[in-house]
Design an enzyme around this catalytic site. Structure first.
Site, mmCIF file in Angstrom:
data_model
loop_
_atom_site.group_PDB
_atom_site.id
_atom_site.type_symbol
_atom_site.label_atom_id
_atom_site.label_comp_id
_atom_site.label_asym_id
_atom_site.label_seq_id
_atom_site.Cartn_x
_atom_site.Cartn_y
_atom_site.Cartn_z
ATOM 1 N N LEU A 155 -12.197 -4.847 -7.527
ATOM 2 C CA LEU A 155 -12.456 -3.482 -7.989
ATOM 3 C C LEU A 155 -13.464 -2.793 -7.073
ATOM 4 O O LEU A 155 -14.553 -2.421 -7.487
ATOM 5 C CB LEU A 155 -12.949 -3.480 -9.442
ATOM 6 C CG LEU A 155 -12.830 -2.121 -10.152
ATOM 7 C CD1 LEU A 155 -11.377 -1.820 -10.484
ATOM 8 C CD2 LEU A 155 -13.678 -2.080 -11.415
ATOM 9 N N GLY A 156 -13.067 -2.630 -5.827
ATOM 10 C CA GLY A 156 -13.880 -1.867 -4.890
ATOM 11 C C GLY A 156 -13.481 -0.406 -4.929
ATOM 12 O O GLY A 156 -12.996 0.112 -5.938
ATOM 13 N N THR A 236 -1.287 -4.247 -0.881
ATOM 14 C CA THR A 236 -1.605 -3.245 0.136
ATOM 15 C C THR A 236 -2.938 -3.582 0.811
ATOM 16 O O THR A 236 -3.542 -2.725 1.444
ATOM 17 C CB THR A 236 -1.693 -1.835 -0.491
ATOM 18 O OG1 THR A 236 -2.678 -1.856 -1.540
ATOM 19 C CG2 THR A 236 -0.354 -1.409 -1.066
ATOM 20 N N ARG A 238 -4.301 -7.256 2.487
ATOM 21 C CA ARG A 238 -4.098 -8.061 3.685
ATOM 22 C C ARG A 238 -2.991 -9.081 3.409
ATOM 23 O O ARG A 238 -2.941 -9.704 2.348
ATOM 24 C CB ARG A 238 -5.384 -8.796 4.090
ATOM 25 C CG ARG A 238 -6.392 -7.908 4.817
ATOM 26 C CD ARG A 238 -5.904 -7.578 6.208
ATOM 27 N NE ARG A 238 -6.871 -6.851 7.018
ATOM 28 C CZ ARG A 238 -6.886 -5.542 7.184
ATOM 29 N NH1 ARG A 238 -5.992 -4.784 6.552
ATOM 30 N NH2 ARG A 238 -7.779 -4.965 7.975
ATOM 31 N N GLU A 267 2.609 -9.546 11.521
ATOM 32 C CA GLU A 267 3.027 -8.144 11.620
ATOM 33 C C GLU A 267 3.338 -7.784 13.060
ATOM 34 O O GLU A 267 2.562 -8.152 13.951
ATOM 35 C CB GLU A 267 1.931 -7.223 11.069
ATOM 36 C CG GLU A 267 1.694 -7.405 9.580
ATOM 37 C CD GLU A 267 0.573 -6.536 9.021
ATOM 38 O OE1 GLU A 267 0.389 -6.535 7.795
ATOM 39 O OE2 GLU A 267 -0.107 -5.865 9.831
ATOM 40 N N HIS A 286 2.708 -1.638 6.879
ATOM 41 C CA HIS A 286 1.247 -1.544 6.915
ATOM 42 C C HIS A 286 0.848 -0.065 6.996
ATOM 43 O O HIS A 286 0.113 0.355 7.892
ATOM 44 C CB HIS A 286 0.679 -2.311 8.099
ATOM 45 C CG HIS A 286 -0.775 -2.661 7.933
ATOM 46 N ND1 HIS A 286 -1.330 -3.828 8.391
ATOM 47 C CD2 HIS A 286 -1.803 -1.996 7.345
ATOM 48 C CE1 HIS A 286 -2.629 -3.864 8.116
ATOM 49 N NE2 HIS A 286 -2.934 -2.748 7.472
#
Length: 312
Positions: A155-156, A236, A238, A267, A286
């Site tokens: 929860l950043g 969404t 890493r 990626e 990404h």
């Protein structure tokens, strides 16, 4: 020119010319990689490119200890964006190289992307489209947002933005975080739960934690077994937070309902990846943070970070 700055971040490369006058005014020569940068550069490429370079404005390039040690003049690493897990910050500190990033800026676009995924799955929009295209004309089951529970891992800044939007749709929102988080008044109705409880009770699980030792492959075989068999995972953050082999196995065994994946262990996503074969998986390159307004602001701030460290 007094300084040389290498620019490797994919979002800014196509529009570098927009900023050339700014760099020139600071007596800075801009260096562009001779390689095509799809997502990031590897160690070998960086070792070659960083010779006699004073600063790098990078994306998710592999700025490992060996790369940093071989960079003979490097003074600043300015990350275009927030995550600095691809940078060996300890090695940079030991060599006196400052690492800068642009924090707390992608909350609006990323949270809107996640809400988009939730609506897409909740209202079953793709299946409804397919029903018409295939001339089957059958009614497709779908749900209200307030019938579902969202679990947020981390929860950043982005997690809080997502919680605010999800609550406005009437969703029940819960979160887990290894840190003690101060909950803003506007999202005070959300509940902090254990990771295990979040896995077992969430209809949607959205990942928003940093990539570090505690989150590397946080989602593996055991975690998918604990999830509801119709739950949907959204990443969404890493790619390395999810063990892709375990995710593929969970999808094959119908241990979970679906996935929306913007970031991957490798990626671009290899053409041979088995993930490509699942119709209940939605992909993004990404790019969940996409927004011209936000991107332009990140350009400006990451350039300013270079100038601040160089003292110009």
């Amino acid at each position: 020119m007094k300084y040389k700055v290498l620019i490797t971040a994919p979002p800014i490369l196509p529009k570098v010319n927009n900023y050339i006058d700014i760099f020139n005014s600071k007596d800075v020569e801009v260096i562009i990689p001779k390689y095509e940068v799809l997502e990031s550069l590897n160690e070998e490429q960086l070792n070659e490119l960083l010779i006699d370079i004073d600063g790098i404005l990078c994306g998710d390039d592999c700025l490992s200890s060996s790369v940093i040690k071989s960079a003979n003049k490097l003074k600043v690493i300015s990350k275009w964006g927030t995550g600095i897990d691809s940078i060996d910050t300890k090695a940079a500190e030991e060599k006196g190289i400052e690492v800068k990033r642009v924090a707390d800026i992608f909350g609006p676009p990323v949270s809107e992307t996640v809400i988009g995924y939730i609506l897409l799955f909740n209202r079953n929009l793709i299946k409804k489209d397919n029903v018409v295209r295939e001339n089957k004309w059958a009614k497709v089951k779908s749900f209200l947002m307030r019938e579902k529970t969202l679990g947020i891992v981390g929860l950043g800044h982005i997690g809080k933005e997502l919680a605010k939007k999800a609550l406005s749709f009437g969703m029940k929102v819960q979160f887990c975080d290894i840190k003690d988080i101060e909950i803003p008044h506007e999202i005070s109705s959300i509940n902090k739960v254990s990771f295990e409880e979040l896995l077992g009770t969430s209809d949607f699980i959205s990942i928003h934690c940093d990539l570090n030792k505690t989150s590397q492959k946080l989602f593996g075989e055991k975690e998918f077994l604990k999830m509801k068999d119709d739950s949907i995972i959204i990443n969404t953050a890493r790619g390395q937070i999810i063990d892709e082999v375990s995710l593929i196995d969970a999808l094959k065994k119908d241990l979970i309902g679906a996935a929306a994946i913007d970031v991957f262990e490798e990626e671009p996503l290899p053409i041979t990846s088995e993930l490509r074969g699942f119709k209940n998986v939605i992909f993004s390159p990404h790019n969940s943070n996409g927004s011209p307004m936000i991107f332009n602001r990140v350009d400006e701030l990451s350039i300013q970070n270079v100038f601040k460290v160089l003292g110009i």
